[in-house]
Design a protein around this motif. Structure first.
Motif, mmCIF file in Angstrom:
data_model
loop_
_atom_site.group_PDB
_atom_site.id
_atom_site.type_symbol
_atom_site.label_atom_id
_atom_site.label_comp_id
_atom_site.label_asym_id
_atom_site.label_seq_id
_atom_site.Cartn_x
_atom_site.Cartn_y
_atom_site.Cartn_z
ATOM 1 N N GLU A 1 0.827 -1.211 0.000
ATOM 2 C CA GLU A 1 0.000 0.000 0.000
ATOM 3 C C GLU A 1 0.862 1.262 0.000
ATOM 4 O O GLU A 1 0.529 2.243 -0.664
ATOM 5 N N LEU A 2 1.968 1.231 0.725
ATOM 6 C CA LEU A 2 2.862 2.392 0.736
ATOM 7 C C LEU A 2 3.487 2.624 -0.632
ATOM 8 O O LEU A 2 3.598 3.768 -1.095
ATOM 9 N N LEU A 3 3.892 1.538 -1.302
ATOM 10 C CA LEU A 3 4.487 1.682 -2.637
ATOM 11 C C LEU A 3 3.466 2.210 -3.631
ATOM 12 O O LEU A 3 3.769 3.078 -4.464
ATOM 13 N N LEU A 4 2.236 1.690 -3.574
ATOM 14 C CA LEU A 4 1.204 2.167 -4.483
ATOM 15 C C LEU A 4 0.858 3.622 -4.201
ATOM 16 O O LEU A 4 0.684 4.424 -5.133
ATOM 17 N N ALA A 5 0.765 3.990 -2.934
ATOM 18 C CA ALA A 5 0.469 5.383 -2.585
ATOM 19 C C ALA A 5 1.580 6.309 -3.060
ATOM 20 O O ALA A 5 1.324 7.414 -3.558
ATOM 21 N N GLU A 6 2.824 5.874 -2.947
ATOM 22 C CA GLU A 6 3.942 6.699 -3.403
ATOM 23 C C GLU A 6 3.897 6.888 -4.913
ATOM 24 O O GLU A 6 4.160 7.986 -5.421
ATOM 25 N N ARG A 7 3.546 5.832 -5.646
ATOM 26 C CA ARG A 7 3.449 5.962 -7.103
ATOM 27 C C ARG A 7 2.328 6.918 -7.497
ATOM 28 O O ARG A 7 2.455 7.690 -8.446
ATOM 29 N N VAL A 8 1.205 6.863 -6.772
ATOM 30 C CA VAL A 8 0.103 7.787 -7.067
ATOM 31 C C VAL A 8 0.531 9.233 -6.832
ATOM 32 O O VAL A 8 0.259 10.124 -7.637
ATOM 33 N N LEU A 9 1.237 9.483 -5.736
ATOM 34 C CA LEU A 9 1.670 10.846 -5.424
ATOM 35 C C LEU A 9 2.667 11.360 -6.461
ATOM 36 O O LEU A 9 2.609 12.524 -6.862
ATOM 37 N N LEU A 10 3.571 10.511 -6.902
ATOM 38 C CA LEU A 10 4.549 10.941 -7.902
ATOM 39 C C LEU A 10 3.897 11.151 -9.274
ATOM 40 O O LEU A 10 4.407 11.930 -10.087
ATOM 41 N N SER A 11 2.788 10.460 -9.535
ATOM 42 C CA SER A 11 2.118 10.616 -10.829
ATOM 43 C C SER A 11 1.266 11.873 -10.911
ATOM 44 O O SER A 11 0.753 12.200 -11.996
ATOM 45 N N LEU A 12 1.099 12.593 -9.811
ATOM 46 C CA LEU A 12 0.263 13.796 -9.843
ATOM 47 C C LEU A 12 0.859 14.890 -10.707
ATOM 48 O O LEU A 12 0.153 15.798 -11.142
ATOM 49 N N ARG A 13 2.175 14.843 -10.961
ATOM 50 C CA ARG A 13 2.791 15.857 -11.815
ATOM 51 C C ARG A 13 2.251 15.791 -13.240
ATOM 52 O O ARG A 13 2.297 16.785 -13.961
ATOM 53 N N HIS A 14 1.746 14.620 -13.642
ATOM 54 C CA HIS A 14 1.156 14.497 -14.968
ATOM 55 C C HIS A 14 -0.252 15.085 -15.004
ATOM 56 O O HIS A 14 -0.751 15.419 -16.083
ATOM 57 N N GLN A 15 -0.912 15.196 -13.855
ATOM 58 C CA GLN A 15 -2.233 15.810 -13.774
ATOM 59 C C GLN A 15 -2.128 17.334 -13.728
ATOM 60 O O GLN A 15 -2.889 18.037 -14.383
ATOM 61 N N ALA A 16 -1.180 17.838 -12.940
ATOM 62 C CA ALA A 16 -0.974 19.280 -12.813
ATOM 63 C C ALA A 16 0.474 19.503 -12.394
ATOM 64 O O ALA A 16 0.947 18.896 -11.420
ATOM 65 N N ARG A 17 1.169 20.364 -13.115
ATOM 66 C CA ARG A 17 2.584 20.584 -12.835
ATOM 67 C C ARG A 17 2.812 21.185 -11.456
ATOM 68 O O ARG A 17 3.851 20.970 -10.834
ATOM 69 N N GLN A 18 1.833 21.919 -10.942
ATOM 70 C CA GLN A 18 2.004 22.535 -9.625
ATOM 71 C C GLN A 18 1.885 21.525 -8.490
ATOM 72 O O GLN A 18 2.111 21.872 -7.337
ATOM 73 N N LEU A 19 1.559 20.262 -8.807
ATOM 74 C CA LEU A 19 1.495 19.207 -7.802
ATOM 75 C C LEU A 19 2.705 18.288 -7.869
ATOM 76 O O LEU A 19 2.659 17.158 -7.373
ATOM 77 N N SER A 20 3.792 18.752 -8.462
ATOM 78 C CA SER A 20 5.001 17.929 -8.573
ATOM 79 C C SER A 20 5.642 17.756 -7.201
ATOM 80 O O SER A 20 5.831 18.716 -6.460
ATOM 81 N N LEU A 21 5.979 16.514 -6.887
ATOM 82 C CA LEU A 21 6.617 16.173 -5.608
ATOM 83 C C LEU A 21 7.955 15.502 -5.873
ATOM 84 O O LEU A 21 8.139 14.833 -6.899
ATOM 85 N N GLY A 22 8.879 15.680 -4.953
ATOM 86 C CA GLY A 22 10.116 14.925 -4.977
ATOM 87 C C GLY A 22 9.916 13.545 -4.371
ATOM 88 O O GLY A 22 8.889 13.257 -3.738
#
Length: 356
Positions: free
Chosen positions: A184-205
C-alpha cells in the motif's frame, strides 16, 4: 479595540515581548521562531529550512524570513570542515538575539553570557573559584541566553483553569489503527509521484512523496482506488494556484480523508493486493554492466540502451540505402506505353508498322 483573552490550559508557548513587538522583523520570521520554540527538544534538531517547510513556508518567503532572523541575531550560521574534505553548515537558533561571540560560545558548548570573567579556570564564562570564607562567597554567574523552554513545560505562574472532565476524556488514547502494508505504501507513493502528470504545480520529490505515503495509504485502506485517490488530490485546485505541493497535498489528505467502511459479514475477504514492482535485472545493452527495474516482464534493456539500439538500427538502414540506391522509377509516359504493350500482348494484337 475590545479584547477578550482566554489563557489556554495547556499546549502553549511563551514568547518574548521583544520578539512579538519587533518593528523590523517580518511576521513569517516571528511565526518561525515561535514554531521552533514550541517543539519538543528532540524535534528541534533539524535545519531551519525543514522547520519552515513544515509550516508551508518555502521559496522567497522563507529566504526573506531567514534573512530577517540572521540580520537581527536570532539565527547564526557557520561553515565547518569535517572529515573527508566535506563541509557542513552549523546553525545556532535562539528566541533572543545573540551576538556573534555568544553564538560561537554556544557552538563550543559553554554559556553564552558571563564571558567577561574567566574565574581563573581558563574557560570563558566559567564560575569563579569559591573562597575559603564560610559561607562560601563567589560572584553570581550570568543567565545562559538562547535556551528554549521545552514544550508544555513553561515556567512561571499558571493562571489557567484546571482541565475539565471533557478534556481528560478527550486525552485518552484511542486505539491505534493498523499500519499500512508495504504494498500500500508503494502504491500510494506511485500515485503521489504521478500527480505531476495531472498538474505541474502538484510535482513532488521522491522524499516528499515518501513522507506523504502513509497518509495516502490510509485512503487505500479505506477502499479508495488509486485512480479515485489521484482524482481527489488533483481536482478542484484553487484558482490562485498551489503555493507548495507538499503542504497542499498534506492538508487535502487529512481534511478529505473518507470514513472507514463499515465491516459487514460479506466483506470479510481481504482487499486485493496491488502488484509489486519488478525486481532489478541486468541490462542486455552495450557498455558496462548495470542494473535497472523494467516496467514490463519482457523488457530486457533499460531506456537509454534501448534508444541507443534504435538509433544504431536506423543509422545502419540509412547507410545501406545510400550505398545501394533504388532505381529511378519510370515516368508516366513510360508506364502508359508499358501498359499498352501488355494489353496488346494479352489480346493477341500486336502493333503494326504502317508504311508511309
Amino acid at each position: 479595540m475590545l479584547s477578550h483573552v482566554i489563557p489556554p490550559p495547556r499546549g502553549y508557548t511563551k514568547a518574548p515581548n521583544g520578539l512579538i513587538r519587533h518593528p523590523r522583523l517580518g511576521s513569517d520570521a516571528k511565526v518561525l521562531v515561535l514554531y521552533i520554540q514550541g517543539l519538543p527538544e528532540e524535534a528541534r534538531d533539524k535545519a531551519l529550512s525543514e522547520h519552515a517547510r513544515a509550516l508551508g513556508m518555502t521559496g522567497r518567503a522563507y529566504q526573506k524570513a531567514k534573512a530577517n532572523l540572521v540580520t537581527y541575531g536570532y539565527v547564526h550560521e557557520k561553515r565547518e570542515n569535517v572529515e573527508g574534505g566535506r563541509w557542513r553548515t552549523v546553525q545556532v537558533f535562539s528566541n533572543e538575539p545573540l551576538t556573534d561571540d555568544q553564538a560561537a560560545r554556544l557552538r563550543a558548548g559553554v554559556p553564552a553570557n558571563g564571558y567577561a570573567n574567566t574565574g581563573g579556570s581558563g574557560v570563558p564564562g566559567a564560575s569563579p573559584a569559591p573562597s575559603a570564607h564560610f559561607p562560601t562567597v563567589g560572584e553570581p554567574t550570568g543567565r545562559m541566553v538562547g535556551g528554549l523552554l521545552p514544550a508544555d513545560e513553561e515556567q512561571g505562574e499558571d493562571s489557567s483553569h484546571p482541565p475539565t472532565e471533557a478534556d481528560e476524556d478527550a486525552e485518552e488514547p484511542s486505539a491505534e489503527p493498523e499500519p499500512p502494508s508495504q504494498e500500500e505504501l508503494l502504491l500510494a507513493e506511485r500515485v503521489l509521484l504521478s500527480l505531476r502528470h495531472q498538474a505541474r504545480q502538484l510535482s513532488l520529490g521522491v522524499r516528499e512523496a515518501r513522507k506523504l505515503a502513509g497518509l495516502a495509504a490510509e485512503w487505500l485502506r479505506r477502499g479508495v482506488s488509486a485512480g479515485d485517490l489521484r482524482l481527489a488530490l488533483s481536482s478542484a485546485l484553487p484558482a490562485e494556484g498551489v503555493r507548495t505541493a507538499f503542504g497542499f497535498l498534506a492538508h487535502r489528505l487529512v481534511e478529505k480523508l473518507p470514513p472507514r467502511p463499515e465491516k459487514t459479514a460479506e466483506s470479510t475477504s481481504p482487499p486485493p493486493s496491488s502488484p509489486l514492482p519488478l525486481p532489478l535485472i541486468a541490462c542486455d545493452g552495450p557498455g558496462e554492466e548495470h542494473m535497472f527495474r523494467p516496467h514490463e516482464s519482457w523488457v530486457t534493456t533499460c531506456g537509454p540502451c534501448h534508444r541507443e539500439q534504435q538509433r544504431a538500427y536506423w543509422a545502419d538502414l540509412m547507410a545501406r540505402a545510400e550505398a545501394d540506391p533504388a532505381p529511378t522509377p519510370p515516368s508516366w509516359r513510360e508506364r502508359v506505353a508499358i501498359e499498352i504493350r501488355a494489353n496488346g500482348a494479352a489480346s493477341g494484337y500486336g502493333t503494326r508498322a504502317t508504311a508511309t
